[in-house]
Design a protein around this motif. Structure first.
Motif, PDB file in Angstrom:
ATOM      1  N   HIS A  96       0.817  -1.207   0.000  1.00 37.28           N
ATOM      2  CA  HIS A  96       0.000   0.000   0.000  1.00 37.28           C
ATOM      3  C   HIS A  96       0.856   1.265   0.000  1.00 37.28           C
ATOM      4  O   HIS A  96       2.056   1.227   0.299  1.00 37.28           O
ATOM      5  N   ASP A  97       0.227   2.340  -0.324  1.00 37.21           N
ATOM      6  CA  ASP A  97       0.854   3.663  -0.363  1.00 37.21           C
ATOM      7  C   ASP A  97       1.615   3.950   0.939  1.00 37.21           C
ATOM      8  O   ASP A  97       1.096   3.720   2.026  1.00 37.21           O
ATOM      9  N   GLY A  98       2.857   4.402   0.794  1.00 33.40           N
ATOM     10  CA  GLY A  98       3.630   4.845   1.946  1.00 33.40           C
ATOM     11  C   GLY A  98       4.323   3.764   2.754  1.00 33.40           C
ATOM     12  O   GLY A  98       4.934   4.075   3.776  1.00 33.40           O
ATOM     13  N   VAL A  99       4.262   2.505   2.326  1.00 32.23           N
ATOM     14  CA  VAL A  99       4.850   1.398   3.093  1.00 32.23           C
ATOM     15  C   VAL A  99       6.285   1.147   2.619  1.00 32.23           C
ATOM     16  O   VAL A  99       6.533   0.863   1.447  1.00 32.23           O
ATOM     17  N   LYS A 100       7.237   1.218   3.556  1.00 33.93           N
ATOM     18  CA  LYS A 100       8.643   0.946   3.249  1.00 33.93           C
ATOM     19  C   LYS A 100       8.832  -0.565   3.115  1.00 33.93           C
ATOM     20  O   LYS A 100       8.429  -1.323   4.006  1.00 33.93           O
ATOM     21  N   HIS A 101       9.458  -0.990   2.005  1.00 35.62           N
ATOM     22  CA  HIS A 101       9.606  -2.413   1.741  1.00 35.62           C
ATOM     23  C   HIS A 101      10.745  -2.670   0.760  1.00 35.62           C
ATOM     24  O   HIS A 101      11.301  -1.742   0.182  1.00 35.62           O
ATOM     25  N   TRP A 102      11.063  -3.946   0.567  1.00 36.10           N
ATOM     26  CA  TRP A 102      12.002  -4.392  -0.470  1.00 36.10           C
ATOM     27  C   TRP A 102      11.580  -5.771  -0.933  1.00 36.10           C
ATOM     28  O   TRP A 102      10.801  -6.453  -0.273  1.00 36.10           O
ATOM     29  N   HIS A 103      12.109  -6.199  -2.089  1.00 33.90           N
ATOM     30  CA  HIS A 103      11.870  -7.541  -2.593  1.00 33.90           C
ATOM     31  C   HIS A 103      13.036  -7.982  -3.461  1.00 33.90           C
ATOM     32  O   HIS A 103      13.762  -7.149  -3.999  1.00 33.90           O
ATOM     33  N   GLY A 104      13.222  -9.294  -3.568  1.00 30.42           N
ATOM     34  CA  GLY A 104      14.314  -9.826  -4.377  1.00 30.42           C
ATOM     35  C   GLY A 104      14.411 -11.327  -4.268  1.00 30.42           C
ATOM     36  O   GLY A 104      13.572 -11.974  -3.645  1.00 30.42           O
ATOM     37  N   ALA A 105      15.446 -11.879  -4.898  1.00 32.02           N
ATOM     38  CA  ALA A 105      15.650 -13.323  -4.960  1.00 32.02           C
ATOM     39  C   ALA A 105      16.222 -13.869  -3.660  1.00 32.02           C
ATOM     40  O   ALA A 105      16.842 -13.143  -2.885  1.00 32.02           O
ATOM     41  N   THR A 106      16.039 -15.170  -3.456  1.00 32.46           N
ATOM     42  CA  THR A 106      16.763 -15.843  -2.388  1.00 32.46           C
ATOM     43  C   THR A 106      18.222 -15.964  -2.822  1.00 32.46           C
ATOM     44  O   THR A 106      18.561 -15.721  -3.985  1.00 32.46           O
ATOM     45  N   LYS A 107      19.075 -16.370  -1.886  1.00 37.94           N
ATOM     46  CA  LYS A 107      20.518 -16.469  -2.171  1.00 37.94           C
ATOM     47  C   LYS A 107      20.830 -17.458  -3.290  1.00 37.94           C
ATOM     48  O   LYS A 107      21.798 -17.279  -4.021  1.00 37.94           O
ATOM     49  N   ASP A 108      20.011 -18.512  -3.388  1.00 39.36           N
ATOM     50  CA  ASP A 108      20.354 -19.618  -4.285  1.00 39.36           C
ATOM     51  C   ASP A 108      19.357 -19.852  -5.413  1.00 39.36           C
ATOM     52  O   ASP A 108      19.340 -20.906  -6.022  1.00 39.36           O
TER      53      ASP A 108
END
Length: 138
Positions: A96-108
């Motif tokens: 949602h609007d204004g929510v601090k976050h990140w996303h990405g792959a697992t290590k493997d």
């Protein structure tokens, strides 16, 4: 061993070229394929593919939102102050609007998702290696 290498060739949509335009906001290599290129549509839709260990910086979407539709591999999504969520194909994340976050792959594992994004992103600090290295699939 690297898992889900087929993701690098595109599972449903092409992986696209190296994501050079946003490289400064990622740790590791990502790829971006725009999927909707209609100037009358003010929502971005793109296939984002992450090499193993790649993740984007913490960020916030202002005056909008982001929806992630996981299409391949394994990844992570985390909102500030909450535990990281392990993601697999078929998962849907709504930020949602204004929510601090990140996303990405697992290590493997390679990882891909469709990102549907409205509003303006504010890019923040990278996810530290220390934070990232503590994540484990349960």
């Amino acid at each position: 061993m690297v898992k889900n290498e087929n993701v690098k060739n595109g599972v449903i949509f092409p992986a696209g070229p190296k994501n050079d335009a946003y490289a400064k906001y990622f740790v590791g290599q990502s790829y971006l394929q725009g999927l909707v290129n209609d100037p009358a549509v003010n929502v971005g839709v793109g296939n984002v593919t992450f090499e193993p260990g790649c993740r984007n910086n913490w960020h916030i979407h202002h005056d909008g939102y982001q929806i992630l539709l996981v299409t391949g591999g394994e990844g992570w999504y985390q909102e500030a102050g909450k535990p990281a969520q392990h993601l697999v194909p078929g998962d849907v994340v709504v930020t949602h609007d204004g929510v601090k976050h990140w996303h990405g792959a697992t290590k493997d594992s390679w990882f891909s998702h469709i990102a549907i994004t409205a509003g303006t992103p504010e890019w923040l600090e990278p996810v530290s290696d220390e934070e990232y290295d503590q994540l484990e699939v349960q």
